[in-house]
Design a protein around this motif. Structure first.
Motif, PDB file in Angstrom:
ATOM      1  N   ASP A 184       0.852  -1.179   0.000  1.00  0.00           N
ATOM      2  CA  ASP A 184       0.000   0.000   0.000  1.00  0.00           C
ATOM      3  C   ASP A 184       0.900   1.244   0.000  1.00  0.00           C
ATOM      4  OD1 ASP A 184      -2.195   1.755   0.329  1.00  0.00           O
ATOM      5  OD2 ASP A 184      -3.231   0.345   1.645  1.00  0.00           O
ATOM      6  N   THR A 185       0.351   2.373   0.350  1.00  0.00           N
ATOM      7  CA  THR A 185       1.084   3.642   0.271  1.00  0.00           C
ATOM      8  C   THR A 185       2.192   3.752   1.312  1.00  0.00           C
ATOM      9  OG1 THR A 185      -0.562   4.688   1.697  1.00  0.00           O
ATOM     10  CG2 THR A 185      -0.878   4.875  -0.698  1.00  0.00           C
ATOM     11  N   LEU A 186       3.173   4.588   0.973  1.00  0.00           N
ATOM     12  CA  LEU A 186       4.291   4.890   1.859  1.00  0.00           C
ATOM     13  C   LEU A 186       4.357   6.402   2.027  1.00  0.00           C
ATOM     14  CD1 LEU A 186       6.976   4.359   3.365  1.00  0.00           C
ATOM     15  CD2 LEU A 186       8.113   4.316   1.121  1.00  0.00           C
ATOM     16  N   ALA A 187       4.183   6.875   3.260  1.00  0.00           N
ATOM     17  CA  ALA A 187       4.247   8.303   3.569  1.00  0.00           C
ATOM     18  C   ALA A 187       5.540   8.584   4.322  1.00  0.00           C
ATOM     19  CB  ALA A 187       3.040   8.724   4.407  1.00  0.00           C
ATOM     20  N   GLY A 188       6.392   9.417   3.730  1.00  0.00           N
ATOM     21  CA  GLY A 188       7.716   9.622   4.298  1.00  0.00           C
ATOM     22  C   GLY A 188       7.783  10.534   5.492  1.00  0.00           C
ATOM     23  N   GLY A 189       6.794  11.412   5.657  1.00  0.00           N
ATOM     24  CA  GLY A 189       6.849  12.345   6.782  1.00  0.00           C
ATOM     25  C   GLY A 189       8.052  13.256   6.737  1.00  0.00           C
ATOM     26  N   THR A 190       8.529  13.585   5.531  1.00  0.00           N
ATOM     27  CA  THR A 190       9.736  14.408   5.241  1.00  0.00           C
ATOM     28  C   THR A 190      11.030  13.702   5.634  1.00  0.00           C
ATOM     29  OG1 THR A 190       9.847  15.699   7.310  1.00  0.00           O
ATOM     30  CG2 THR A 190       8.383  16.524   5.555  1.00  0.00           C
ATOM     31  N   ASN A 191      10.974  12.407   5.919  1.00  0.00           N
ATOM     32  CA  ASN A 191      12.171  11.635   6.261  1.00  0.00           C
ATOM     33  C   ASN A 191      12.706  10.898   5.034  1.00  0.00           C
ATOM     34  OD1 ASN A 191      12.065  12.069   9.230  1.00  0.00           O
ATOM     35  ND2 ASN A 191      10.117  10.976   9.010  1.00  0.00           N
ATOM     36  N   GLY A 192      13.997  10.549   5.089  1.00  0.00           N
ATOM     37  CA  GLY A 192      14.618   9.771   4.030  1.00  0.00           C
ATOM     38  C   GLY A 192      14.471   8.285   4.288  1.00  0.00           C
ATOM     39  N   LEU A 193      14.509   7.504   3.199  1.00  0.00           N
ATOM     40  CA  LEU A 193      14.402   6.051   3.311  1.00  0.00           C
ATOM     41  C   LEU A 193      15.531   5.400   2.539  1.00  0.00           C
ATOM     42  CD1 LEU A 193      12.960   3.432   4.125  1.00  0.00           C
ATOM     43  CD2 LEU A 193      11.543   3.668   2.080  1.00  0.00           C
ATOM     44  N   THR A 194      16.263   4.522   3.230  1.00  0.00           N
ATOM     45  CA  THR A 194      17.286   3.692   2.605  1.00  0.00           C
ATOM     46  C   THR A 194      16.840   2.238   2.665  1.00  0.00           C
ATOM     47  OG1 THR A 194      19.080   5.200   3.215  1.00  0.00           O
ATOM     48  CG2 THR A 194      19.690   2.930   2.696  1.00  0.00           C
ATOM     49  N   ILE A 195      16.792   1.601   1.508  1.00  0.00           N
ATOM     50  CA  ILE A 195      16.497   0.173   1.423  1.00  0.00           C
ATOM     51  C   ILE A 195      17.800  -0.551   1.138  1.00  0.00           C
ATOM     52  CG2 ILE A 195      15.215  -1.648   0.238  1.00  0.00           C
ATOM     53  CD1 ILE A 195      13.355   0.219   1.660  1.00  0.00           C
ATOM     54  N   THR A 196      18.265  -1.360   2.088  1.00  0.00           N
ATOM     55  CA  THR A 196      19.433  -2.195   1.877  1.00  0.00           C
ATOM     56  C   THR A 196      18.915  -3.581   1.520  1.00  0.00           C
ATOM     57  OG1 THR A 196      20.710  -0.905   3.465  1.00  0.00           O
ATOM     58  CG2 THR A 196      21.580  -3.059   2.860  1.00  0.00           C
ATOM     59  N   GLY A 197      18.817  -3.818   0.222  1.00  0.00           N
ATOM     60  CA  GLY A 197      18.172  -5.014  -0.299  1.00  0.00           C
ATOM     61  C   GLY A 197      17.344  -4.623  -1.500  1.00  0.00           C
ATOM     62  N   ASN A 198      16.360  -5.440  -1.841  1.00  0.00           N
ATOM     63  CA  ASN A 198      15.516  -5.195  -3.007  1.00  0.00           C
ATOM     64  C   ASN A 198      14.209  -4.529  -2.599  1.00  0.00           C
ATOM     65  OD1 ASN A 198      17.421  -6.581  -4.668  1.00  0.00           O
ATOM     66  ND2 ASN A 198      16.533  -8.523  -4.009  1.00  0.00           N
ATOM     67  N   LEU A 199      13.708  -3.635  -3.453  1.00  0.00           N
ATOM     68  CA  LEU A 199      12.469  -2.907  -3.204  1.00  0.00           C
ATOM     69  C   LEU A 199      11.373  -3.414  -4.134  1.00  0.00           C
ATOM     70  CD1 LEU A 199      10.704  -0.545  -2.112  1.00  0.00           C
ATOM     71  CD2 LEU A 199      11.763   0.894  -3.879  1.00  0.00           C
ATOM     72  N   ASP A 200      10.204  -3.704  -3.549  1.00  0.00           N
ATOM     73  CA  ASP A 200       9.012  -4.034  -4.325  1.00  0.00           C
ATOM     74  C   ASP A 200       7.943  -3.030  -3.904  1.00  0.00           C
ATOM     75  OD1 ASP A 200       6.980  -5.111  -5.777  1.00  0.00           O
ATOM     76  OD2 ASP A 200       6.947  -7.050  -4.758  1.00  0.00           O
ATOM     77  N   LEU A 201       7.714  -2.028  -4.757  1.00  0.00           N
ATOM     78  CA  LEU A 201       6.827  -0.912  -4.420  1.00  0.00           C
ATOM     79  C   LEU A 201       5.522  -1.048  -5.201  1.00  0.00           C
ATOM     80  CD1 LEU A 201       6.672   1.872  -2.884  1.00  0.00           C
ATOM     81  CD2 LEU A 201       7.331   2.899  -5.076  1.00  0.00           C
ATOM     82  N   ASP A 202       4.423  -1.279  -4.477  1.00  0.00           N
ATOM     83  CA  ASP A 202       3.117  -1.429  -5.108  1.00  0.00           C
ATOM     84  C   ASP A 202       2.184  -0.261  -4.825  1.00  0.00           C
ATOM     85  OD1 ASP A 202       3.759  -3.981  -6.191  1.00  0.00           O
ATOM     86  OD2 ASP A 202       3.400  -4.877  -4.233  1.00  0.00           O
ATOM     87  N   GLY A 203       2.538   0.592  -3.864  1.00  0.00           N
ATOM     88  CA  GLY A 203       1.744   1.769  -3.533  1.00  0.00           C
ATOM     89  C   GLY A 203       2.586   3.017  -3.635  1.00  0.00           C
ATOM     90  N   ALA A 204       1.969   4.158  -3.900  1.00  0.00           N
ATOM     91  CA  ALA A 204       2.700   5.402  -4.116  1.00  0.00           C
ATOM     92  C   ALA A 204       3.511   5.789  -2.884  1.00  0.00           C
ATOM     93  CB  ALA A 204       1.730   6.515  -4.482  1.00  0.00           C
ATOM     94  N   ALA A 205       4.754   6.249  -3.135  1.00  0.00           N
ATOM     95  CA  ALA A 205       5.627   6.758  -2.081  1.00  0.00           C
ATOM     96  C   ALA A 205       5.658   8.272  -2.174  1.00  0.00           C
ATOM     97  CB  ALA A 205       7.031   6.179  -2.228  1.00  0.00           C
ATOM     98  N   THR A 206       5.228   8.954  -1.121  1.00  0.00           N
ATOM     99  CA  THR A 206       5.177  10.416  -1.108  1.00  0.00           C
ATOM    100  C   THR A 206       5.798  10.940   0.180  1.00  0.00           C
ATOM    101  OG1 THR A 206       2.988  10.419  -0.059  1.00  0.00           O
ATOM    102  CG2 THR A 206       3.048  10.460  -2.478  1.00  0.00           C
ATOM    103  N   GLY A 207       6.176  12.230   0.154  1.00  0.00           N
ATOM    104  CA  GLY A 207       6.663  12.876   1.367  1.00  0.00           C
ATOM    105  C   GLY A 207       8.034  12.450   1.824  1.00  0.00           C
ATOM    106  N   LEU A 208       8.779  11.729   0.988  1.00  0.00           N
ATOM    107  CA  LEU A 208      10.142  11.349   1.338  1.00  0.00           C
ATOM    108  C   LEU A 208      11.101  12.503   1.058  1.00  0.00           C
ATOM    109  CD1 LEU A 208      10.176   7.802  -0.304  1.00  0.00           C
ATOM    110  CD2 LEU A 208      10.291   8.247   2.152  1.00  0.00           C
ATOM    111  N   SER A 209      12.147  12.610   1.864  1.00  0.00           N
ATOM    112  CA  SER A 209      13.214  13.545   1.503  1.00  0.00           C
ATOM    113  C   SER A 209      14.132  12.896   0.473  1.00  0.00           C
ATOM    114  CB  SER A 209      14.000  13.977   2.746  1.00  0.00           C
ATOM    115  OG  SER A 209      14.565  12.856   3.411  1.00  0.00           O
ATOM    116  N   THR A 210      14.568  11.672   0.736  1.00  0.00           N
ATOM    117  CA  THR A 210      15.404  10.929  -0.215  1.00  0.00           C
ATOM    118  C   THR A 210      14.949   9.480  -0.251  1.00  0.00           C
ATOM    119  OG1 THR A 210      17.028  10.352   1.500  1.00  0.00           O
ATOM    120  CG2 THR A 210      17.432  12.383   0.228  1.00  0.00           C
TER     121      THR A 210
END
Length: 275
Positions: free
Chosen positions: A173-199
């Motif tokens: 589902d959706t990912l709300a960043g809350g103005t924070n950055g996200l680092t994925i160490t591994g593989n990403l499977d994104l099925d919902g919109a990612a918003t509000g991320l810094s990086t």
């Protein structure tokens, strides 16, 4: 008072009870009425605990075998949770919400953590085999698993930049960043919109099945596959593709929007083949 339940024994709890410590080798059930359980000290748990109301574990928890906790209300871990000795024990929780306030797997890894309900994470999961959450997740700390992480409902990042480490991190589902950055160490499977991320930075492959919006950079180090038409949006910041970018067998549109209304000063860098 300490509570000790031997293997094969069952306590049918039909009231609100507080104990100093818990040594559970059997079962705590709730066949009728209402029940709540508070443990003020350490808990050694294997087997299952079922209450109609809250469960609050205020001291350190050691899982001495695979453990199932069921509550009709909230379950709270106030401090650390670890497996016993050299074991890797699973934790299955069904509750309206699981609130984690202590480090999970800090001294001995947990196995599969399965949560049916809301996750409110306020301290790191430092070592587990996998994590699955059926309802919403507030990630106020980092998560490290040796295998998959699956967030079935909406995820919010809170407090600071977050790092999720696993074989595959799946946002259904959706990912709300809350103005924070996200680092994925591994593989990403994104099925919902990612918003509000810094990086956003992904070390492994990325399956992009939804749009991504960041205020700053996006870095996809390994191969990217588009499983739908995707728009990547930044505010005058770089987007870097470190490997191939392909559709999933169907021709997909990739739209990159770097204009905040003043001017697009970012750079799109393709280091390998596109299409």
């Amino acid at each position: 008072t300490d509570l000790s339940i031997a293997s094969g024994a069952t306590l049918d709890l039909q009231s609100t009870q507080t104990f100093a410590t818990l040594d559970l080798d059997g079962t705590i059930s709730n066949s009728a009425g209402s029940s709540e359980l508070t443990i003020t000290g350490a808990s050694d748990i294997e087997g299952s605990i079922t209450t109609s109301g809250t469960q609050d574990y205020e001291g350190a928890i050691t899982l001495t075998d695979n453990t199932t906790l069921v509550s009709g209300d909230q379950i709270t871990f106030d401090t650390t949770v670890n497996s016993e000795g050299s074991e890797t024990n699973n934790l299955t929780v069904t509750a309206t919400e699981l609130q984690l306030d202590g480090i999970i797997g800090g001294t001995q890894t947990l196995g599969a953590i399965s949560i049916t309900g809301i996750l409110d994470l306020n301290a790191a999961i430092t070592n587990a085999t996998s994590l699955s959450v059926s309802s919403t997740s507030n990630l106020g700390a980092d998560v490290t698993t040796s295998s998959t992480q699956t967030y079935t409902s909406a995820v919010t990042l809170s407090g600071a930049d977050r790092t999720l480490t696993g074989s595959i991190v799946n946002f259904v589902d959706t990912l709300a960043g809350g103005t924070n950055g996200l680092t994925i160490t591994g593989n990403l499977d994104l099925d919902g919109a990612a918003t509000g991320l810094s990086t956003l930075a992904v070390s492994g492959t990325s399956n992009l099945g939804a749009d991504v919006t960041t205020s700053s950079t996006q870095t996809y180090t390994s191969a990217v596959v588009l499983s739908t038409d995707v728009t990547l949006t930044t505010t005058d910041s770089d987007i870097t593709f470190g490997a191939t970018v392909d559709g999933d067998g169907t021709a997909r549109d990739l739209t990159i929007d770097m204009d905040n209304g003043v001017g697009a000063d970012g750079t799109v860098q393709f280091i390998n083949t596109v299409g």
